[in-house]
Design a protein around this motif. Structure first.
Motif, PDB file in Angstrom:
ATOM      1  N   SER A  67      -6.072   6.118   6.753  1.00 34.61           N
ATOM      2  CA  SER A  67      -6.820   5.143   7.632  1.00 34.61           C
ATOM      3  C   SER A  67      -6.329   4.742   8.739  1.00 34.61           C
ATOM      4  CB  SER A  67      -6.811   3.522   6.712  1.00 34.61           C
ATOM      5  OG  SER A  67      -7.119   2.470   7.557  1.00 34.61           O
ATOM      6  N   LEU A  77      -0.600   7.998   3.978  1.00 34.51           N
ATOM      7  CA  LEU A  77      -1.260   6.841   4.169  1.00 34.51           C
ATOM      8  C   LEU A  77      -1.505   6.744   5.713  1.00 34.51           C
ATOM      9  CD1 LEU A  77       1.992   4.538   2.863  1.00 34.51           C
ATOM     10  CD2 LEU A  77      -0.119   5.138   1.723  1.00 34.51           C
ATOM     11  N   ALA A  84       1.488  -1.744   5.892  1.00 40.17           N
ATOM     12  CA  ALA A  84       1.795  -1.272   4.510  1.00 40.17           C
ATOM     13  C   ALA A  84       3.178  -1.297   4.071  1.00 40.17           C
ATOM     14  CB  ALA A  84       1.464   0.187   4.285  1.00 40.17           C
ATOM     15  N   ILE A 114      -8.523  -3.039   2.955  1.00 34.94           N
ATOM     16  CA  ILE A 114      -8.425  -2.063   4.165  1.00 34.94           C
ATOM     17  C   ILE A 114      -9.881  -1.956   4.650  1.00 34.94           C
ATOM     18  CG2 ILE A 114      -7.976   0.460   4.797  1.00 34.94           C
ATOM     19  CD1 ILE A 114      -5.619   0.502   2.655  1.00 34.94           C
ATOM     20  N   VAL A 172      -3.369  -2.920   9.336  1.00 32.35           N
ATOM     21  CA  VAL A 172      -2.758  -3.180   7.850  1.00 32.35           C
ATOM     22  C   VAL A 172      -1.347  -2.770   7.917  1.00 32.35           C
ATOM     23  CG1 VAL A 172      -3.092  -2.227   5.405  1.00 32.35           C
ATOM     24  CG2 VAL A 172      -5.059  -2.965   6.760  1.00 32.35           C
ATOM     25  N   VAL A 181      -3.785   1.847   9.406  1.00 33.22           N
ATOM     26  CA  VAL A 181      -2.710   1.520   8.530  1.00 33.22           C
ATOM     27  C   VAL A 181      -1.316   1.920   9.269  1.00 33.22           C
ATOM     28  CG1 VAL A 181      -1.286   2.518   6.545  1.00 33.22           C
ATOM     29  CG2 VAL A 181      -3.608   1.819   6.290  1.00 33.22           C
ATOM     30  N   TYR A 218       0.957  -1.254   0.062  1.00 35.59           N
ATOM     31  CA  TYR A 218       0.048  -0.116  -0.045  1.00 35.59           C
ATOM     32  C   TYR A 218       0.725   1.311  -0.224  1.00 35.59           C
ATOM     33  CZ  TYR A 218      -3.663   3.277   1.292  1.00 35.59           C
ATOM     34  OH  TYR A 218      -4.633   4.177   1.350  1.00 35.59           O
TER      35      TYR A 218
END
Ligand SMILES: NC(=O)c1ccc[n+]([C@@H]2O[C@H](COP(=O)([O-])OP(=O)(O)OC[C@H]3O[C@@H](n4cnc5c(N)ncnc54)[C@H](OP(=O)(O)O)[C@@H]3O)[C@@H](O)[C@H]2O)c1
Length: 328
Positions: free
Chosen positions: A280, A276, A211, A199, A209, A283, A187
Motif C-alpha cells: 500500500s 508491507l 504499521a 487501509i 498508516v 503504509v 500490520y
C-alpha cells in the motif's frame, strides 16, 4: 516494482513518503521505540542512543514513541539523544497520549510532560494511543483539546492509533481546522486484518498508516523457529503469535519469506517490511530495534521492490493462515 515512481521519492537507499495530507516527508521505514523500557528491556541509555544515532545516519527521520513506553523513559532517552547528537531538526518526533489521559485538562497536562521529557518546544505528531475505552470521554473533548494545542503551537499534527473506521471518522468530524494525518495500527505479513477496512479507508482519505509490530514482534525475521522460540521474558510472553500451535502456522509463511529473501540477497526482515510498503502506498512501517545492527538491517527494506510474483507468493502463503487468539 508495480507502483509508479511518482508515488515515492528515493534518496540514496532511504525513501520518503508524504505524511497524510501534509507536505512532510517521512522515511518509509521509521523507528519504533517501545523497546526502550521494561517491556522489551533496552534500559541502557547508551544502547538507545546508538540505535537512534544509526537510524538518523541512515536517513530515518521518523521516530515513534509514547508517554507509556517505559513510563516516560523512551521519551526521555529520545530527548537526551537528539540533543546530544544535535539532530533535533532532522527528526520528526511522533509520540502518543494513552486513552486514559484524554479528559480536556489531562490532554494539556500530559502533553506538557511529553514536551519536557522530549526536551522540545513542539511535538511534530501527537497521537491518541488508543480510544478511551472505559473512561467515556466524548471524542470531541480530546479532539478539541488537541486542536487547541495545534493552535497554540505545542503540537504540529494530530494522529490516532488503534482507531476503528467509525471512531476515526467521528474524530475527524470533531476537528474544525485540521485533519487527522495518521492512524497507527498493527500490520504485518501475518496479522493482516487492517487490510479489510482500515487501509482502504486510509488510502481513500490520504491518511498515513503507521504499521506497528511490522515484524510481528520478530516472528517473521527468520531467527525464530517452532523449536527455537524467543525467551519469554518480554512482551512476547503473552502474544498468541508465539503460542506453539500458532507459531507452527506462522513458520510456514516464514519459510516462504526466507526463500524469497535468498533470491533477492536480502534478509527475511527486509523482505517482510518490503512486502508491507509494496502492499500500500500509505503504509509506513515503524520497526523497533534493540541494537543498531537491527536498524541497519531494517533500513535495507527501502530502495527496492519485490516483483509482483514474489509479492503474490508471500500474499498467498499468509492469506489462509489458521491462527487463533483463543489460546487459553
Ligand atoms: N500504537 C500501538 O498500540 C503500538 C503497539 C505496539 C508497537 N507500537 C510501535 O511499533 C513499534 C514496533 O512494534 P514492536 O516493537 O511491537 O514489534 P516489531 O517492530 O514487529 O519487532 C521488534 C522486535 O523484533 C526484533 N528485531 C527487530 N529488527 C530485527 C531484525 N532486523 N532482525 C531480527 N530481529 C529484529 C527485536 O527483538 P528481538 O531481537 O528480541 O527478537 C525487536 O525488539 C514499537 O517500537 C512502537 O513504537 C505501537
Amino acid at each position: 516494482m508495480f507502483y509508479s515512481t511518482e508515488e515515492f521519492s528515493i534518496c540514496m537507499t532511504m525513501e520518503y513518503r508524504i505524511l497524510g495530507k501534509t507536505r512532510e516527508k517521512i522515511s518509509i521505514i521509521g523507528l519504533g521505540t517501545w523497546q526502550f523500557g521494561d517491556a522489551w528491556g533496552v534500559k541502557d541509555y547508551n544502547v538507545a542512543k546508538s540505535i537512534i544515532e544509526k537510524a538518523v545516519e541512515l536517513g530515518v527521520n521518523f521516530i515513534d514513541t509514547a508517554a507509556v513506553y517505559g513510563r516516560g523513559l523512551s521519551e526521555e532517552f529520545i530527548g537526551k539523544a537528539l540533543k546530544e547528537l544535535n539532530v533535533r531538526d532532522e527528526v520528526f518526533i511522533a509520540t502518543k497520549l494513552p486513552g486514559d489521559f484524554l479528559s480536556y485538562e489531562d490532554v494539556f497536562r500530559a502533553t506538557e510532560k511529553c514536551l519536557k521529557r522530549l526536551q522540545v518546544d513542539v511535538i511534530d505528531l501527537m497521537q491518541v494511543h488508543w480510544p478511551p475505552a472505559w473512561h467515556n470521554f466524548p471524542t470531541y473533548e480530546y479532539m478539541r483539546a488537541l486542536e487547541k494545542l495545534v493552535d497554540l503551537g505545542k503540537i504540529r499534527y494530530i494522529g490516532v492509533s488503534n482507531f476503528p473506521v467509525e471512531m476515526l471518522e467521528s474524530a475527524r468530524n470533531c476537528l474544525s481546522k485540521v485533519d487527522i494525518v495518521s492512524n497507527q495500527i498493527r500490520y504485518n505479513v501475518i496479522e493482516r486484518d487492517a487490510e479489510k477496512e482500515l487501509i482502504p479507508y486510509a488510502e481513500k482519505n490520504n491518511i498515513t498508516v503507521l504499521a506497528w509490530s511490522p515484524l510481528a514482534k520478530g516472528a517473521v525475521t527468520g531467527k525464530y523457529t517452532p523449536d527455537n522460540l524467543p525467551e519469554f521474558t518480554d512482551v512476547r510472553r503473552t502474544d498468541p503469535i508465539f503460542h506453539p500451535d500458532n507459531f507452527k502456522e506462522v513458520y510456514r509463511v516464514v519459510e516462504v519469506i526466507k526463500e524469497v529473501a535468498e533470491k533477492y540477497n536480502k534478509t527475511p526482515a527486509q523482505v517482510s517490511l518490503n512486502w508491507l510498503i509494496t502492499s500500500s502506498r500509505v503504509v509506513v512501517p515503524i520497526p523497533g530495534a534493540k541494537r543498531p545492527e537491527q536498524v541497519e538491517d531494517n533500513v535495507g527494506a527501502a530502495g527496492w521492490r519485490l516483483s509482483y510474483e514474489d509479492w503474490r507468493r508471500i500474499e498467498e502463503a499468509s492469506r489462509n493462515l489458521r491462527i487463533t487468539r483463543v489460546v487459553w
